[in-house]
Design a protein around this motif. Sequence first.
Motif, mmCIF file in Angstrom:
data_model
loop_
_atom_site.group_PDB
_atom_site.id
_atom_site.type_symbol
_atom_site.label_atom_id
_atom_site.label_comp_id
_atom_site.label_asym_id
_atom_site.label_seq_id
_atom_site.Cartn_x
_atom_site.Cartn_y
_atom_site.Cartn_z
ATOM 1 N N TYR A 1 2.801 -3.236 -1.130
ATOM 2 C CA TYR A 1 2.139 -3.897 -2.252
ATOM 3 C C TYR A 1 2.662 -5.325 -2.422
ATOM 4 O O TYR A 1 1.892 -6.247 -2.685
ATOM 5 N N TYR A 2 3.978 -5.493 -2.275
ATOM 6 C CA TYR A 2 4.571 -6.827 -2.400
ATOM 7 C C TYR A 2 3.987 -7.778 -1.356
ATOM 8 O O TYR A 2 3.650 -8.919 -1.660
ATOM 9 N N VAL A 3 3.871 -7.312 -0.133
ATOM 10 C CA VAL A 3 3.322 -8.138 0.949
ATOM 11 C C VAL A 3 1.859 -8.462 0.656
ATOM 12 O O VAL A 3 1.416 -9.605 0.822
ATOM 13 N N TYR A 4 1.110 -7.469 0.209
ATOM 14 C CA TYR A 4 -0.295 -7.699 -0.136
ATOM 15 C C TYR A 4 -0.405 -8.761 -1.231
ATOM 16 O O TYR A 4 -1.233 -9.674 -1.135
ATOM 17 N N LEU A 5 0.427 -8.658 -2.258
ATOM 18 C CA LEU A 5 0.380 -9.622 -3.357
ATOM 19 C C LEU A 5 0.737 -11.030 -2.887
ATOM 20 O O LEU A 5 0.114 -12.004 -3.315
ATOM 21 N N GLU A 6 1.683 -11.152 -2.001
ATOM 22 C CA GLU A 6 2.023 -12.472 -1.463
ATOM 23 C C GLU A 6 0.878 -13.033 -0.638
ATOM 24 O O GLU A 6 0.543 -14.219 -0.732
ATOM 25 N N ALA B 1 -3.905 -7.858 -10.696
ATOM 26 C CA ALA B 1 -3.844 -6.392 -10.814
ATOM 27 C C ALA B 1 -5.127 -5.693 -10.368
ATOM 28 O O ALA B 1 -5.053 -4.706 -9.631
ATOM 29 N N PRO B 2 -6.320 -6.183 -10.750
ATOM 30 C CA PRO B 2 -7.529 -5.502 -10.295
ATOM 31 C C PRO B 2 -7.698 -5.504 -8.766
ATOM 32 O O PRO B 2 -8.214 -4.540 -8.193
ATOM 33 N N TYR B 3 -7.232 -6.555 -8.109
ATOM 34 C CA TYR B 3 -7.293 -6.607 -6.642
ATOM 35 C C TYR B 3 -6.383 -5.535 -6.043
ATOM 36 O O TYR B 3 -6.770 -4.837 -5.103
ATOM 37 N N LEU B 4 -5.203 -5.416 -6.589
ATOM 38 C CA LEU B 4 -4.243 -4.416 -6.143
ATOM 39 C C LEU B 4 -4.786 -3.010 -6.398
ATOM 40 O O LEU B 4 -4.711 -2.129 -5.544
ATOM 41 N N GLN B 5 -5.358 -2.835 -7.558
ATOM 42 C CA GLN B 5 -5.951 -1.552 -7.949
ATOM 43 C C GLN B 5 -7.023 -1.117 -6.954
ATOM 44 O O GLN B 5 -7.032 0.019 -6.477
ATOM 45 N N GLU B 6 -7.913 -2.042 -6.634
ATOM 46 C CA GLU B 6 -9.030 -1.722 -5.740
ATOM 47 C C GLU B 6 -8.560 -1.498 -4.308
ATOM 48 O O GLU B 6 -8.995 -0.552 -3.649
ATOM 49 N N GLU B 7 -7.678 -2.357 -3.830
ATOM 50 C CA GLU B 7 -7.217 -2.270 -2.438
ATOM 51 C C GLU B 7 -6.476 -0.974 -2.148
ATOM 52 O O GLU B 7 -6.599 -0.404 -1.067
ATOM 53 N N PHE B 8 -5.686 -0.496 -3.117
ATOM 54 C CA PHE B 8 -4.834 0.661 -2.878
ATOM 55 C C PHE B 8 -5.197 1.873 -3.723
ATOM 56 O O PHE B 8 -4.449 2.849 -3.760
ATOM 57 N N ASP B 9 -6.334 1.814 -4.416
ATOM 58 C CA ASP B 9 -6.790 2.928 -5.250
ATOM 59 C C ASP B 9 -5.711 3.357 -6.256
ATOM 60 O O ASP B 9 -5.349 4.527 -6.350
ATOM 61 N N LEU B 10 -5.204 2.370 -6.991
ATOM 62 C CA LEU B 10 -4.175 2.612 -7.998
ATOM 63 C C LEU B 10 -4.800 2.628 -9.387
ATOM 64 O O LEU B 10 -5.878 2.076 -9.598
ATOM 65 N N SER B 11 -4.099 3.227 -10.321
ATOM 66 C CA SER B 11 -4.534 3.145 -11.713
ATOM 67 C C SER B 11 -4.229 1.746 -12.235
ATOM 68 O O SER B 11 -3.410 1.012 -11.654
ATOM 69 N N LYS B 12 -4.862 1.385 -13.331
ATOM 70 C CA LYS B 12 -4.614 0.084 -13.951
ATOM 71 C C LYS B 12 -3.130 -0.060 -14.307
ATOM 72 O O LYS B 12 -2.513 -1.103 -14.085
ATOM 73 N N LYS B 13 -2.557 0.998 -14.851
ATOM 74 C CA LYS B 13 -1.147 0.988 -15.249
ATOM 75 C C LYS B 13 -0.225 0.768 -14.043
ATOM 76 O O LYS B 13 0.709 -0.040 -14.098
ATOM 77 N N GLU B 14 -0.486 1.497 -12.954
ATOM 78 C CA GLU B 14 0.330 1.341 -11.741
ATOM 79 C C GLU B 14 0.242 -0.083 -11.193
ATOM 80 O O GLU B 14 1.250 -0.684 -10.842
ATOM 81 N N ASN C 1 6.543 -6.194 -11.446
ATOM 82 C CA ASN C 1 7.763 -6.074 -10.656
ATOM 83 C C ASN C 1 7.811 -7.168 -9.588
ATOM 84 O O ASN C 1 8.850 -7.786 -9.361
ATOM 85 N N TRP C 2 6.697 -7.434 -8.945
ATOM 86 C CA TRP C 2 6.604 -8.500 -7.933
ATOM 87 C C TRP C 2 6.926 -9.854 -8.563
ATOM 88 O O TRP C 2 7.698 -10.633 -8.008
ATOM 89 N N MET C 3 6.366 -10.113 -9.721
ATOM 90 C CA MET C 3 6.611 -11.389 -10.404
ATOM 91 C C MET C 3 8.081 -11.526 -10.817
ATOM 92 O O MET C 3 8.698 -12.560 -10.595
ATOM 93 N N THR C 4 8.621 -10.483 -11.406
ATOM 94 C CA THR C 4 9.999 -10.505 -11.889
ATOM 95 C C THR C 4 10.997 -10.696 -10.748
ATOM 96 O O THR C 4 12.005 -11.382 -10.898
#
Length: 65
Positions: free
Chosen positions: A9-14, A28-41, A48-51
């Motif tokens: 996920y970190y690599v994808y976000l970068e 977040a919506p891009y991450l959600q769609e790409e990996f089939d995650l919940s909005k919360k996840e 976490n990536w930002m921090t």
Amino acid sequence: MIKEEWYEYYVYLEDLRQSGVTNMFGAAPYLQEEFDLSKKEAREILGNWMTNYEELLEKEIISRD
């Protein structure tokens, strides 16, 4: 705290950041769609990536190519 199970996920976000497709606060919506995650996840992973962004770079988990 960096989570090893989130490295993909970190690599994808970068990659997304470098693409310029979206402001990272809206990633977040891009991450959600790409990996089939919940909005919360997706929000938790993004936060976490930002921090931990500098540490992710230092540990070479992500890179600014």
